[in-house]
Design a protein around this motif. Structure first.
Motif, PDB file in Angstrom:
ATOM      1  N   THR A   1      -0.676 -18.295 -31.128  1.00 47.13           N
ATOM      2  CA  THR A   1      -2.135 -18.443 -31.199  1.00 47.13           C
ATOM      3  C   THR A   1      -2.562 -19.903 -31.046  1.00 47.13           C
ATOM      4  O   THR A   1      -3.477 -20.223 -30.268  1.00 47.13           O
ATOM      5  N   ILE A   2      -1.904 -20.795 -31.771  1.00 48.15           N
ATOM      6  CA  ILE A   2      -2.324 -22.201 -31.723  1.00 48.15           C
ATOM      7  C   ILE A   2      -1.902 -22.840 -30.394  1.00 48.15           C
ATOM      8  O   ILE A   2      -2.652 -23.622 -29.808  1.00 48.15           O
ATOM      9  N   GLU A   3      -0.732 -22.457 -29.892  1.00 43.57           N
ATOM     10  CA  GLU A   3      -0.354 -22.903 -28.548  1.00 43.57           C
ATOM     11  C   GLU A   3      -1.388 -22.488 -27.504  1.00 43.57           C
ATOM     12  O   GLU A   3      -1.702 -23.238 -26.582  1.00 43.57           O
ATOM     13  N   HIS A   4      -1.868 -21.263 -27.659  1.00 45.15           N
ATOM     14  CA  HIS A   4      -2.865 -20.761 -26.723  1.00 45.15           C
ATOM     15  C   HIS A   4      -4.150 -21.582 -26.812  1.00 45.15           C
ATOM     16  O   HIS A   4      -4.777 -21.885 -25.786  1.00 45.15           O
ATOM     17  N   CYS A   5      -4.541 -21.956 -28.028  1.00 42.12           N
ATOM     18  CA  CYS A   5      -5.722 -22.816 -28.193  1.00 42.12           C
ATOM     19  C   CYS A   5      -5.501 -24.142 -27.459  1.00 42.12           C
ATOM     20  O   CYS A   5      -6.383 -24.628 -26.752  1.00 42.12           O
ATOM     21  N   LEU A   6      -4.318 -24.725 -27.636  1.00 41.54           N
ATOM     22  CA  LEU A   6      -4.010 -25.980 -26.949  1.00 41.54           C
ATOM     23  C   LEU A   6      -4.071 -25.786 -25.441  1.00 41.54           C
ATOM     24  O   LEU A   6      -4.589 -26.631 -24.703  1.00 41.54           O
ATOM     25  N   GLN A   7      -3.516 -24.666 -24.971  1.00 44.47           N
ATOM     26  CA  GLN A   7      -3.506 -24.458 -23.526  1.00 44.47           C
ATOM     27  C   GLN A   7      -4.904 -24.290 -22.958  1.00 44.47           C
ATOM     28  O   GLN A   7      -5.212 -24.793 -21.866  1.00 44.47           O
ATOM     29  N   LYS A   8      -5.746 -23.589 -23.703  1.00 46.94           N
ATOM     30  CA  LYS A   8      -7.102 -23.324 -23.219  1.00 46.94           C
ATOM     31  C   LYS A   8      -8.082 -24.429 -23.595  1.00 46.94           C
ATOM     32  O   LYS A   8      -9.276 -24.327 -23.305  1.00 46.94           O
ATOM     33  N   ARG A   9      -7.581 -25.472 -24.285  1.00 45.68           N
ATOM     34  CA  ARG A   9      -8.457 -26.572 -24.733  1.00 45.68           C
ATOM     35  C   ARG A   9      -9.582 -26.015 -25.608  1.00 45.68           C
ATOM     36  O   ARG A   9     -10.756 -26.401 -25.474  1.00 45.68           O
ATOM     37  N   VAL A  10      -9.221 -25.112 -26.499  1.00 42.48           N
ATOM     38  CA  VAL A  10     -10.163 -24.518 -27.438  1.00 42.48           C
ATOM     39  C   VAL A  10      -9.747 -24.949 -28.843  1.00 42.48           C
ATOM     40  O   VAL A  10      -8.652 -24.624 -29.289  1.00 42.48           O
ATOM     41  N   ALA A  11     -10.595 -25.689 -29.526  1.00 48.92           N
ATOM     42  CA  ALA A  11     -10.254 -26.118 -30.887  1.00 48.92           C
ATOM     43  C   ALA A  11     -10.458 -24.947 -31.846  1.00 48.92           C
ATOM     44  O   ALA A  11     -11.525 -24.329 -31.858  1.00 48.92           O
ATOM     45  N   PRO A  12      -9.428 -24.607 -32.647  1.00 48.02           N
ATOM     46  CA  PRO A  12      -9.570 -23.489 -33.580  1.00 48.02           C
ATOM     47  C   PRO A  12     -10.246 -23.910 -34.885  1.00 48.02           C
ATOM     48  O   PRO A  12     -10.098 -25.042 -35.337  1.00 48.02           O
ATOM     49  N   MET A  13     -10.981 -23.011 -35.480  1.00 45.48           N
ATOM     50  CA  MET A  13     -11.437 -23.167 -36.858  1.00 45.48           C
ATOM     51  C   MET A  13     -10.365 -22.533 -37.747  1.00 45.48           C
ATOM     52  O   MET A  13      -9.788 -21.515 -37.385  1.00 45.48           O
TER      53      MET A  13
ATOM     54  N   LEU B   1      -6.870  -3.784 -19.430  1.00 50.91           N
ATOM     55  CA  LEU B   1      -8.290  -4.125 -19.333  1.00 50.91           C
ATOM     56  C   LEU B   1      -8.463  -5.452 -18.595  1.00 50.91           C
ATOM     57  O   LEU B   1      -9.356  -5.600 -17.757  1.00 50.91           O
ATOM     58  N   GLN B   2      -7.605  -6.409 -18.923  1.00 48.19           N
ATOM     59  CA  GLN B   2      -7.766  -7.717 -18.279  1.00 48.19           C
ATOM     60  C   GLN B   2      -7.500  -7.650 -16.775  1.00 48.19           C
ATOM     61  O   GLN B   2      -8.189  -8.295 -15.988  1.00 48.19           O
ATOM     62  N   LYS B   3      -6.499  -6.852 -16.392  1.00 49.04           N
ATOM     63  CA  LYS B   3      -6.139  -6.763 -14.977  1.00 49.04           C
ATOM     64  C   LYS B   3      -6.938  -5.698 -14.243  1.00 49.04           C
ATOM     65  O   LYS B   3      -6.698  -5.451 -13.060  1.00 49.04           O
TER      66      LYS B   3
ATOM     67  N   LYS C   1     -26.566 -19.697 -28.788  1.00 48.87           N
ATOM     68  CA  LYS C   1     -26.276 -20.721 -27.775  1.00 48.87           C
ATOM     69  C   LYS C   1     -24.889 -20.552 -27.161  1.00 48.87           C
ATOM     70  O   LYS C   1     -24.693 -20.745 -25.970  1.00 48.87           O
ATOM     71  N   HIS C   2     -23.891 -20.240 -28.020  1.00 47.26           N
ATOM     72  CA  HIS C   2     -22.505 -20.142 -27.556  1.00 47.26           C
ATOM     73  C   HIS C   2     -21.796 -19.015 -28.306  1.00 47.26           C
ATOM     74  O   HIS C   2     -22.264 -18.576 -29.356  1.00 47.26           O
ATOM     75  N   PHE C   3     -20.621 -18.619 -27.771  1.00 51.95           N
ATOM     76  CA  PHE C   3     -19.900 -17.481 -28.348  1.00 51.95           C
ATOM     77  C   PHE C   3     -18.426 -17.798 -28.558  1.00 51.95           C
ATOM     78  O   PHE C   3     -17.847 -18.605 -27.818  1.00 51.95           O
ATOM     79  N   GLY C   4     -17.861 -17.170 -29.569  1.00 50.06           N
ATOM     80  CA  GLY C   4     -16.438 -17.334 -29.841  1.00 50.06           C
ATOM     81  C   GLY C   4     -15.890 -16.076 -30.484  1.00 50.06           C
ATOM     82  O   GLY C   4     -16.556 -15.037 -30.499  1.00 50.06           O
ATOM     83  N   VAL C   5     -14.685 -16.196 -30.982  1.00 52.78           N
ATOM     84  CA  VAL C   5     -14.029 -15.053 -31.614  1.00 52.78           C
ATOM     85  C   VAL C   5     -13.343 -15.504 -32.893  1.00 52.78           C
ATOM     86  O   VAL C   5     -13.261 -16.699 -33.181  1.00 52.78           O
ATOM     87  N   SER C   6     -12.836 -14.536 -33.621  1.00 56.54           N
ATOM     88  CA  SER C   6     -12.125 -14.829 -34.864  1.00 56.54           C
ATOM     89  C   SER C   6     -10.959 -13.861 -34.988  1.00 56.54           C
ATOM     90  O   SER C   6     -11.107 -12.669 -34.708  1.00 56.54           O
ATOM     91  N   ASN C   7      -9.818 -14.391 -35.375  1.00 54.69           N
ATOM     92  CA  ASN C   7      -8.623 -13.579 -35.593  1.00 54.69           C
ATOM     93  C   ASN C   7      -8.131 -12.882 -34.329  1.00 54.69           C
ATOM     94  O   ASN C   7      -7.502 -11.822 -34.404  1.00 54.69           O
ATOM     95  N   PHE C   8      -8.394 -13.462 -33.172  1.00 58.04           N
ATOM     96  CA  PHE C   8      -7.953 -12.892 -31.900  1.00 58.04           C
ATOM     97  C   PHE C   8      -6.565 -13.420 -31.540  1.00 58.04           C
ATOM     98  O   PHE C   8      -6.262 -14.595 -31.750  1.00 58.04           O
ATOM     99  N   THR C   9      -5.742 -12.554 -30.979  1.00 53.47           N
ATOM    100  CA  THR C   9      -4.479 -12.987 -30.386  1.00 53.47           C
ATOM    101  C   THR C   9      -4.775 -13.614 -29.019  1.00 53.47           C
ATOM    102  O   THR C   9      -5.863 -13.419 -28.455  1.00 53.47           O
ATOM    103  N   PRO C  10      -3.790 -14.331 -28.456  1.00 53.45           N
ATOM    104  CA  PRO C  10      -3.999 -14.891 -27.109  1.00 53.45           C
ATOM    105  C   PRO C  10      -4.388 -13.825 -26.080  1.00 53.45           C
ATOM    106  O   PRO C  10      -5.300 -14.039 -25.275  1.00 53.45           O
ATOM    107  N   SER C  11      -3.745 -12.664 -26.119  1.00 54.46           N
ATOM    108  CA  SER C  11      -4.057 -11.682 -25.075  1.00 54.46           C
ATOM    109  C   SER C  11      -5.449 -11.092 -25.274  1.00 54.46           C
ATOM    110  O   SER C  11      -6.142 -10.772 -24.307  1.00 54.46           O
TER     111      SER C  11
END
Lengths: 300, 300, 300
Positions: free
Chosen positions: A195-207, C200-202, A153-163
């Protein structure tokens, strides 16, 4: 229990149950059904898997329990992962542990997860680790196909950096719904590296995986763990609890990023203790006492 | 003096006067009025405060001077900060130095600053340090309320990384107008970690705290400071000055990011020397001689 | 040979010939004409220069060959660079090696390159190194003027971080077409610091300098090089080649970022070997065996 809305159609329970060690718990199928039901009774509706957990066996163990009581499926969200290839007797063609995020592997792995879990779909599929050789176009093709077929149904990632998160996102026709990363009182890196700032910026709740630091605070043999344990107990005294794990969960729950801890225990009393953390109200000063104990230095 | 336009309605003087050490200068109220007037005569119209400076006392000292001569207020821009909670006899409820960027604390701190400064508004309020537990929604609510009430005209941050800046910005209905960070010949980190590039990209002029490296170049006991002092004097010989602080300011002023140095001195001759730096015209090669002396290695 | 499309009007050959060491090859003008023709015959149409290569001499050597056979010019893309000022008997006014990305220097350097190369235009001009004192407005003015005059068709950068790339891009009226960075089996930093993800992103294909690690894998005296050489030979056994450079190029070509290796050899047999790498089909597992040999640790 509080639900965290990840998209218009998808919500997770604030606390998540993790099946990483399911094979170690030595549960009979019926016992696992009971454990799942107890989780659901507590409000934990989200269950976290990966293809590789338990040497590629845990999904199938869980699937047998689902088969025993199929009505459970609709009451839960299932998360699983793909992209790591383990050295394993189950996969004799792997000569070295490596990552594989090719279209072919993602699709095969997801389909295999469905078979093992004895279900028609998983709610969320995560790329388990950032693959430095990842072809984002292949990932996008695999995700799009699996979504169209209703298998995921949906997709995500794990252990990814913001970039890494942003790069992959830029190739996808839909947003990534979560990033599962290591967060605990003892592991502050994801706070410190953006990483957590990026989650806040993207409105993505981290596990949060390993949310109670893999148990090392309980024994506390190293200096850092001793400092953290002491601070937790001091804060706990003010909050009326001596349960270290409850305090560690409460520390994560205090944070505004809507961190969803993955509880990795098979014992219902430990799971219940984790859920109890939701009723603890830490103050800002409590939170910083634990932060400072972990970093070992005062704030600037 | 050159003005730096931060928004359509707000400009700072290129050189800013910093009140961090005001309590150490032991000025009588009337002497402080004179110092402020001398700054204004030199073209320095922007004054930098924080709630915590001088153990929570400096804003009030400045406020007394403003009360003595209220006509000064309209001739200046006042910057202050909030978000750090010091261990202090002034704040007996603080058990450990920590950050607090809750809505409640930001509003109370800003209102307290207005009372201490004996003014109806501050031009810019900065979050003093990035708070790893910051709830950007609370910050946005506090900022919006303070702005609507006319208590604070504009908002900025201090010591923020690019990702912290972007994250908070994404929650605000108006842009952050500056990032006050440490920049000097001896502190190149903000050039090297993307902070200054980010300012250039976002068209945000940074304020520089500790712009003359806290005085350590004058004595120059460590190897790095000795190298820097030597390079400054060599460059100074070509430029016709031996004043180290003037050269350190000129090095910052050369940079295209429109760095606004915060002059932390209470001595008018040192402030005048800083202002004189505006007339120095360094070359690219001068700038690099000092850069290389600071890094200790040739450029690649 | 595969072409990499950088813009609607510009494509590079997948493999690029680099003239960094042209002066060391001691070729007669006619021999250089032959080398260029052999490259073109192999499908290598892109040639990489910099103003400073060969102590500011290499562009002129190449220009003499072009003058001998002017018909070659239309068959190739010429890349050159500016922005470094070397300590050199050719530039007696340089007192220290430094960077200069002023409008004036960029224009003078580009015009000098045209004169040396005996051509009316270069296809791409790169800023050679990120200049911490770069004024992006001056760069934008210089680039815009050179483009309007037809002297330079497109612009790019070299050794830029993602934030440097994005910052400069934000000042330009046209996109940067490439980032030439160090990438090889022995230099994984650009994979690990977000540079290649950013490409890759750009959708910007990077050029790779030092793509065979400057030769240190061939001798392999240090531990890391020994590990890499061993892994290359193991993978090579499965792929039917013992040529280390061919395998190192194939490792780069496997990656989805469309890395364009800059071949720095003047020997046609080595260039041919590099081109042959295009026919090698590595697997994901091969790629990781070499990655792991280079990092010295298993993947997480």
């Amino acid at each position: 229990m509080e639900k965290i809305k990840l998209t218009e159609e998808l919500s997770f329970s604030r606390m998540i149950h993790g099946l990483w060690r399911l094979n170690d718990w030595n549960l009979k199928d019926q016992e696992l059904v009971m454990l799942i039901e107890e989780c659901l009774d507590l409000g934990i509706t989200t269950f976290d898997h990966a293809d590789i957990y338990g040497n590629y066996q845990n999904e199938a163990i869980f699937g047998k329990a689902l088969a025993l009581k199929p009505s459970l499926r609709d009451k839960m969200e299932i998360v699983t992962k793909c992209g790591i290839k383990l050295l394993s007797n189950q996969r004799p063609d792997h000569e070295v542990k490596h990552y594989d995020t090719s279209k072919d592997h993602i699709i095969k792995s997801a389909e295999n997860s469905l078979k093992n879990l004895q279900t028609d779909y998983v709610d969320v599929l995560l790329i388990h680790r950032p693959d430095p050789a990842m072809d984002p176009e292949e990932v996008a093709e695999a995700f799009t196909l699996l979504k169209e077929q209703g298998k995921v149904k949906h997709f995500g990632v794990s252990n990814f950096t913001p970039s890494q998160f942003d790069m992959l996102s830029s190739y996808l026709p839909f947003p990534l719904v979560t990033n599962q990363v290591e967060i605990s009182v003892s592991h502050l890196e994801t706070f410190q590296d953006g990483t957590i700032e990026h989650c806040l910026q993207k409105r993505v709740a981290p596990m949060a995986w390993s949310p109670v630091a893999g148990g090392k605070i309980f024994n506390a043999t190293d200096e850092k763990s001793v400092r953290i344990k002491k601070a937790l107990l001091e804060v706990g005294e003010e909050l009326g609890t001596k349960e270290l794990d409850k305090l560690m969960y409460a520390w994560l729950l205090y944070h505004p990023a809507k961190i969803m801890p993955v509880i990795g225990s098979g014992k219902i009393e430990r799971i219940r203790s984790a859920v109890d953390a939701l009723s603890i109200k830490m103050t800002c000063q409590h939170w910083y006492k634990i932060w400072i104990a972990s970093t070992g230095v005062d704030v600037a």
